[in-house]
Design a protein around this motif. Structure first.
Motif, PDB file in Angstrom:
ATOM      1  N   THR A 172      -4.290  10.205   0.218  1.00 40.12           N
ATOM      2  CA  THR A 172      -3.092  10.481  -0.498  1.00 40.12           C
ATOM      3  C   THR A 172      -1.750  10.796   0.364  1.00 40.12           C
ATOM      4  O   THR A 172      -0.888  10.524   0.212  1.00 40.12           O
ATOM      5  CB  THR A 172      -3.333  11.567  -1.457  1.00 40.12           C
ATOM      6  OG1 THR A 172      -4.229  11.420  -2.521  1.00 40.12           O
ATOM      7  CG2 THR A 172      -2.022  11.895  -2.398  1.00 40.12           C
ATOM      8  N   ILE A 173      -2.331  11.587   1.067  1.00 38.83           N
ATOM      9  CA  ILE A 173      -1.206  11.953   2.258  1.00 38.83           C
ATOM     10  C   ILE A 173      -0.777  10.769   3.182  1.00 38.83           C
ATOM     11  O   ILE A 173       0.294  10.723   3.075  1.00 38.83           O
ATOM     12  CB  ILE A 173      -1.799  13.149   3.222  1.00 38.83           C
ATOM     13  CG1 ILE A 173      -1.991  14.484   2.564  1.00 38.83           C
ATOM     14  CG2 ILE A 173      -0.982  13.340   4.471  1.00 38.83           C
ATOM     15  CD1 ILE A 173      -2.606  15.529   3.135  1.00 38.83           C
ATOM     16  N   LEU A 174      -1.956   9.857   3.535  1.00 35.98           N
ATOM     17  CA  LEU A 174      -1.479   8.732   4.186  1.00 35.98           C
ATOM     18  C   LEU A 174      -0.566   7.882   3.326  1.00 35.98           C
ATOM     19  O   LEU A 174       0.450   7.393   3.922  1.00 35.98           O
ATOM     20  CB  LEU A 174      -2.779   7.970   4.836  1.00 35.98           C
ATOM     21  CG  LEU A 174      -3.176   8.460   6.057  1.00 35.98           C
ATOM     22  CD1 LEU A 174      -4.474   7.787   6.180  1.00 35.98           C
ATOM     23  CD2 LEU A 174      -2.310   8.268   6.975  1.00 35.98           C
ATOM     24  N   THR A 175      -0.872   7.770   1.988  1.00 30.40           N
ATOM     25  CA  THR A 175      -0.191   6.950   1.056  1.00 30.40           C
ATOM     26  C   THR A 175       1.393   7.366   1.094  1.00 30.40           C
ATOM     27  O   THR A 175       2.275   6.376   1.112  1.00 30.40           O
ATOM     28  CB  THR A 175      -0.915   6.827  -0.198  1.00 30.40           C
ATOM     29  OG1 THR A 175      -2.046   6.371   0.055  1.00 30.40           O
ATOM     30  CG2 THR A 175      -0.152   5.916  -1.035  1.00 30.40           C
ATOM     31  N   ALA A 176       1.066   8.811   0.851  1.00 31.72           N
ATOM     32  CA  ALA A 176       2.872   9.263   0.720  1.00 31.72           C
ATOM     33  C   ALA A 176       3.524   9.070   1.869  1.00 31.72           C
ATOM     34  O   ALA A 176       4.803   8.644   1.779  1.00 31.72           O
ATOM     35  CB  ALA A 176       2.563  10.817   0.465  1.00 31.72           C
ATOM     36  N   LYS A 177       2.951   9.351   3.087  1.00 30.70           N
ATOM     37  CA  LYS A 177       3.684   9.104   4.404  1.00 30.70           C
ATOM     38  C   LYS A 177       3.909   7.737   4.416  1.00 30.70           C
ATOM     39  O   LYS A 177       5.145   7.367   5.141  1.00 30.70           O
ATOM     40  CB  LYS A 177       2.657   9.628   5.632  1.00 30.70           C
ATOM     41  CG  LYS A 177       2.587  10.907   5.900  1.00 30.70           C
ATOM     42  CD  LYS A 177       1.877  11.408   7.069  1.00 30.70           C
ATOM     43  CE  LYS A 177       1.996  12.940   6.931  1.00 30.70           C
ATOM     44  NZ  LYS A 177       1.310  13.570   8.245  1.00 30.70           N
ATOM     45  N   ALA A 178       3.173   6.752   4.317  1.00 35.52           N
ATOM     46  CA  ALA A 178       3.380   5.117   4.208  1.00 35.52           C
ATOM     47  C   ALA A 178       4.660   4.994   3.492  1.00 35.52           C
ATOM     48  O   ALA A 178       5.413   4.173   3.716  1.00 35.52           O
ATOM     49  CB  ALA A 178       2.223   4.277   4.171  1.00 35.52           C
ATOM     50  N   THR A 179       4.570   5.432   2.153  1.00 38.38           N
ATOM     51  CA  THR A 179       5.673   5.066   1.200  1.00 38.38           C
ATOM     52  C   THR A 179       6.995   5.670   1.466  1.00 38.38           C
ATOM     53  O   THR A 179       8.059   5.057   1.580  1.00 38.38           O
ATOM     54  CB  THR A 179       5.163   5.930  -0.264  1.00 38.38           C
ATOM     55  OG1 THR A 179       4.010   5.289  -0.682  1.00 38.38           O
ATOM     56  CG2 THR A 179       6.314   5.674  -1.388  1.00 38.38           C
ATOM     57  N   ALA A 180       6.909   7.039   2.292  1.00 37.39           N
ATOM     58  CA  ALA A 180       8.048   7.722   2.848  1.00 37.39           C
ATOM     59  C   ALA A 180       8.885   6.803   3.870  1.00 37.39           C
ATOM     60  O   ALA A 180       9.861   6.583   3.994  1.00 37.39           O
ATOM     61  CB  ALA A 180       7.738   8.861   3.102  1.00 37.39           C
ATOM     62  N   ALA A 181       7.785   6.236   4.795  1.00 33.28           N
ATOM     63  CA  ALA A 181       8.202   5.168   5.640  1.00 33.28           C
ATOM     64  C   ALA A 181       9.035   4.125   5.432  1.00 33.28           C
ATOM     65  O   ALA A 181      10.074   3.706   5.843  1.00 33.28           O
ATOM     66  CB  ALA A 181       7.107   5.057   6.761  1.00 33.28           C
ATOM     67  N   ARG A 206      12.186   4.901   3.846  1.00 31.52           N
ATOM     68  CA  ARG A 206      13.374   5.120   5.123  1.00 31.52           C
ATOM     69  C   ARG A 206      13.573   3.698   5.489  1.00 31.52           C
ATOM     70  O   ARG A 206      14.918   3.306   5.700  1.00 31.52           O
ATOM     71  CB  ARG A 206      12.646   5.784   6.305  1.00 31.52           C
ATOM     72  CG  ARG A 206      12.699   7.317   5.663  1.00 31.52           C
ATOM     73  CD  ARG A 206      12.374   8.399   6.784  1.00 31.52           C
ATOM     74  NE  ARG A 206      11.132   8.077   7.522  1.00 31.52           N
ATOM     75  CZ  ARG A 206      10.124   8.538   7.164  1.00 31.52           C
ATOM     76  NH1 ARG A 206      10.052   9.456   6.214  1.00 31.52           N
ATOM     77  NH2 ARG A 206       8.884   8.108   7.994  1.00 31.52           N
TER      78      ARG A 206
END
Length: 182
Positions: free
Chosen positions: A27-36, A39
């Motif tokens: 979930t954290i990885l998915t959230a970071k990927a989505t944020a990237a 951006r």
């Protein structure tokens, strides 16, 4: 059923099962990927059309300036022949190349600077007729048994024309949205 709980050195107490923590990591990885991706999308929305406009302008400016110097442009002969045909012989030879040089240079300057962009886009629209005309006017010469070098040179104009359409749409008020086409 027992669950494996992993404690690190110096840690004690109850921790979530490993399977839960791994799912949380995804979930954290998915959230970071989505944020990237968000951006990147914001960056592209903010800068890509300007980069396309300026790079297209530099191409037109470079090709236009070359035509001011006889013998430097590889497209000099085809530009002259195209203008000669499109104007029914009224503008030919050096004058045809000079007209093309002025037109392409003006288009390039408007695209690079962003000044008088709407005027530049109108000139670009009419220039696209001349730019794409060799495909119809000189098909046999450009593609005798496949594309000649000049044929390839003219074919790349399809990409320039498509880029010009995007830049023209933007200059005339269309905006790139941040919506998703998933």
């Amino acid at each position: 059923m027992s669950q494996l709980v992993v404690d690190g050195p110096g840690r004690s107490g109850a921790r979530a099962p490993l399977s839960s923590r791994l799912a949380g990591g995804r979930t954290i990885l998915t959230a970071k990927a989505t944020a990237a991706v968000d951006r990147l999308q914001a960056f592209l929305v903010a800068y890509s059309l300007h980069a396309l406009r300026i790079s297209l302008g530099l191409i037109f400016l470079g090709f236009g300036v070359l035509k001011f110097f006889p013998g430097l442009s590889p497209a000099e002969a085809i530009a002259s022949a195209t203008i000669d045909r499109l104007t029914f012989g009224l503008v030919s030879g050096h004058n045809a190349v000079l007209l093309t040089a002025v037109t392409e240079t003006v288009i390039g300057l408007t695209l690079v600077t962003g000044k008088f962009l709407r005027v530049g886009v109108v000139i670009l629209g009419s220039a696209l007729i001349g730019i794409m005309s060799p495909l119809a006017l000189f098909t046999a010469e450009l593609f005798p048994h496949g594309p000649t070098l000049m044929g390839q040179y003219v074919l790349k104009d399809i990409v320039l024309a498509a880029s010009a359409l995007v830049v023209a749409a933007y200059a005339l008020g269309a905006r790139l949205g941040s919506g998703s086409d998933d």
